[in-house]
Design a protein around this motif. Structure first.
Motif, PDB file in Angstrom:
ATOM      1  N   TRP A  74     -18.299   7.020  -2.522  1.00 42.57           N
ATOM      2  CA  TRP A  74     -17.538   5.797  -2.304  1.00 42.57           C
ATOM      3  C   TRP A  74     -17.464   4.948  -3.568  1.00 42.57           C
ATOM      4  O   TRP A  74     -17.567   3.740  -3.540  1.00 42.57           O
ATOM      5  N   ARG A 107       0.821  -1.212   0.000  1.00 41.32           N
ATOM      6  CA  ARG A 107       0.000   0.000   0.000  1.00 41.32           C
ATOM      7  C   ARG A 107       0.857   1.265   0.000  1.00 41.32           C
ATOM      8  O   ARG A 107       0.513   2.257  -0.643  1.00 41.32           O
ATOM      9  N   ASP A 151      -9.877   8.524  -0.809  1.00 41.47           N
ATOM     10  CA  ASP A 151      -9.722   8.016   0.549  1.00 41.47           C
ATOM     11  C   ASP A 151      -8.576   7.013   0.526  1.00 41.47           C
ATOM     12  O   ASP A 151      -8.779   5.814   0.328  1.00 41.47           O
ATOM     13  N   LEU A 152      -7.350   7.503   0.717  1.00 45.30           N
ATOM     14  CA  LEU A 152      -6.175   6.651   0.559  1.00 45.30           C
ATOM     15  C   LEU A 152      -6.129   5.529   1.596  1.00 45.30           C
ATOM     16  O   LEU A 152      -5.457   4.524   1.393  1.00 45.30           O
ATOM     17  N   ASP A 153      -6.824   5.710   2.710  1.00 47.47           N
ATOM     18  CA  ASP A 153      -6.882   4.635   3.701  1.00 47.47           C
ATOM     19  C   ASP A 153      -7.698   3.443   3.201  1.00 47.47           C
ATOM     20  O   ASP A 153      -7.620   2.357   3.773  1.00 47.47           O
ATOM     21  N   SER A 154      -8.469   3.671   2.134  1.00 45.31           N
ATOM     22  CA  SER A 154      -9.297   2.587   1.601  1.00 45.31           C
ATOM     23  C   SER A 154      -8.585   1.798   0.499  1.00 45.31           C
ATOM     24  O   SER A 154      -9.167   0.878  -0.074  1.00 45.31           O
ATOM     25  N   VAL A 191      -9.561   2.135  -4.943  1.00 43.75           N
ATOM     26  CA  VAL A 191      -9.567   3.127  -3.883  1.00 43.75           C
ATOM     27  C   VAL A 191     -10.882   3.888  -3.962  1.00 43.75           C
ATOM     28  O   VAL A 191     -11.422   4.118  -5.041  1.00 43.75           O
ATOM     29  N   ARG A 201       0.364   4.369  -2.498  1.00 43.07           N
ATOM     30  CA  ARG A 201       0.029   5.692  -1.929  1.00 43.07           C
ATOM     31  C   ARG A 201       0.988   6.755  -2.472  1.00 43.07           C
ATOM     32  O   ARG A 201       0.561   7.828  -2.909  1.00 43.07           O
ATOM     33  N   GLU A 215      -7.047  -0.791  -1.578  1.00 42.08           N
ATOM     34  CA  GLU A 215      -7.258  -2.231  -1.387  1.00 42.08           C
ATOM     35  C   GLU A 215      -6.743  -2.989  -2.603  1.00 42.08           C
ATOM     36  O   GLU A 215      -7.066  -2.678  -3.737  1.00 42.08           O
TER      37      GLU A 215
END
Length: 335
Positions: free
Chosen positions: A68, A15, A35-38, A62, A19, A40
């Motif tokens: 979303w 990841r 939403d970089l935390d998403s 992402v 990123r 996958e």
């Protein structure tokens, strides 16, 4: 799958690399809406209804904006220029869409997700092939234009980015990897390693350090053949070996210069005196060694630099010999 694809796929399965790829190489404010935390990782391979499968892509998704919506990131890794890459990308996206339809992984209104195809190219020459499908299709009658497929991929040509100074200057792991790939000398490798060591020293980054080490096991021989990359156990060890190799290389050039200078001097001494010949031969060899280093480091030796070399003393030449791999610009060698 080639060694190049395997090494890159393994590296970009993390990841942190994806990123930094998005933050450092994507233009526009839309990146801030991700939403970089998403982020996958999608399955390593996906199969369509007709059993076709793909296993050498790096596919991520992402979330984007409040809805979303998933933005799929499809990476391809190239070490050679492929003229019909847009056709290949079009096929891959079609396979992906077929698989999403078959597994019913669509939006509530049954729309397909957007896909951003990215090609990472690390070849020596610049990419000159089309990046858009339109440029591969013969001009049709005007009435046919609306029915033609359209596709364009995002090309990241590592060498061009480095040459144009377009690599991110801030802390960016992908930029450091590109600099490693495009290194022209052991010093360039060592400099990039120093950055990686600084950025990846935290205990929570051990997995990423291992990923880069595995990548070096595969790619290292093409970057610095003198080093036994398969035996390197960590990044610090790799950096130490590079620094040692730099010193050995410099010492070797000095020894070769002195030896050849003495031999040349002895030959000239038969005609003009042994002492004068020894001095002239040593100066000529030092000049040749420095000229070769400058060509290897900077590509060419301009005429005004050649004049400077021809008029320099042996002491000046020997002073300059250590500098080509310690500076960034050609003119800095002589300052």
């Amino acid at each position: 799958m080639g060694e190049h694809d395997t090494a890159y796929k393994f590296l970009f399965s993390h990841r942190a690399l994806m990123r930094d790829l998005l933050l450092g190489f994507m233009e526009g404010d839309w990146v801030r809406e991700l939403d970089l935390d998403s982020l996958e990782k999608v399955s390593d391979g996906y199969a369509t209804g007709d059993l076709l499968s793909r296993h050498n892509d790096a596919l991520w998704r992402v979330r984007w904006k409040r809805e979303w919506v998933y933005l799929y990131l499809m990476l391809e890794f190239q070490s050679t220029v492929e003229r019909f890459m847009p056709v290949r990308i079009l096929t891959y996206i079609g396979l992906l869409y077929q698989d999403l339809i078959r597994r019913k992984e669509l939006s509530p209104d049954r729309r397909l997700p957007p896909v951003l195809p990215i090609v990472l190219y690390n070849g020596k020459g610049r990419w000159r092939a089309p990046v858009a499908l339109d440029n591969l299709i013969q001009p049709p009658p005007h009435a046919v234009l609306p029915y033609l497929p359209r596709l364009q991929f995002l090309l990241l040509d590592e060498g061009a980015l480095l040459h144009e100074g377009a690599l991110p200057g801030q802390r960016n792991l992908v930029a450091a990897i590109f600099r490693l790939e495009q290194s022209q000398a052991p010093e360039d490798l060592s400099r990039a390693f120093s950055h990686l060591l600084e950025w990846l020293k935290g205990p929570e980054q051990s997995e990423l350090r291992q990923a880069i080490l595995e990548w070096l096991h595969r790619r290292g021989p093409s970057l610095a053949p003198e080093i036994s990359w398969r035996e390197v156990r960590n990044l610090q060890e790799a950096n130490t070996m590079l620094e040692e190799r730099i010193q050995e290389w410099k010492a070797q050039f000095r020894r070769e210069g002195l030896t050849k200078g003495r031999e040349e001097g002895r030959e000239i001494g038969l005609e003009e005196g042994r002492e004068e010949g020894r001095e002239e031969g040593s100066t000529a060899e030092a000049r040749n060694i420095l000229r070769r280093q400058l060509i290897r480091r900077f590509g060419t030796v301009p005429e005004h630099i050649d004049v400077k070399l021809n008029g320099a003393s042996r002491e000046q030449l020997e002073d300059w010999i250590d500098r080509p791999y310690e500076v960034e610009e050609l003119e800095d060698v002589f300052r």
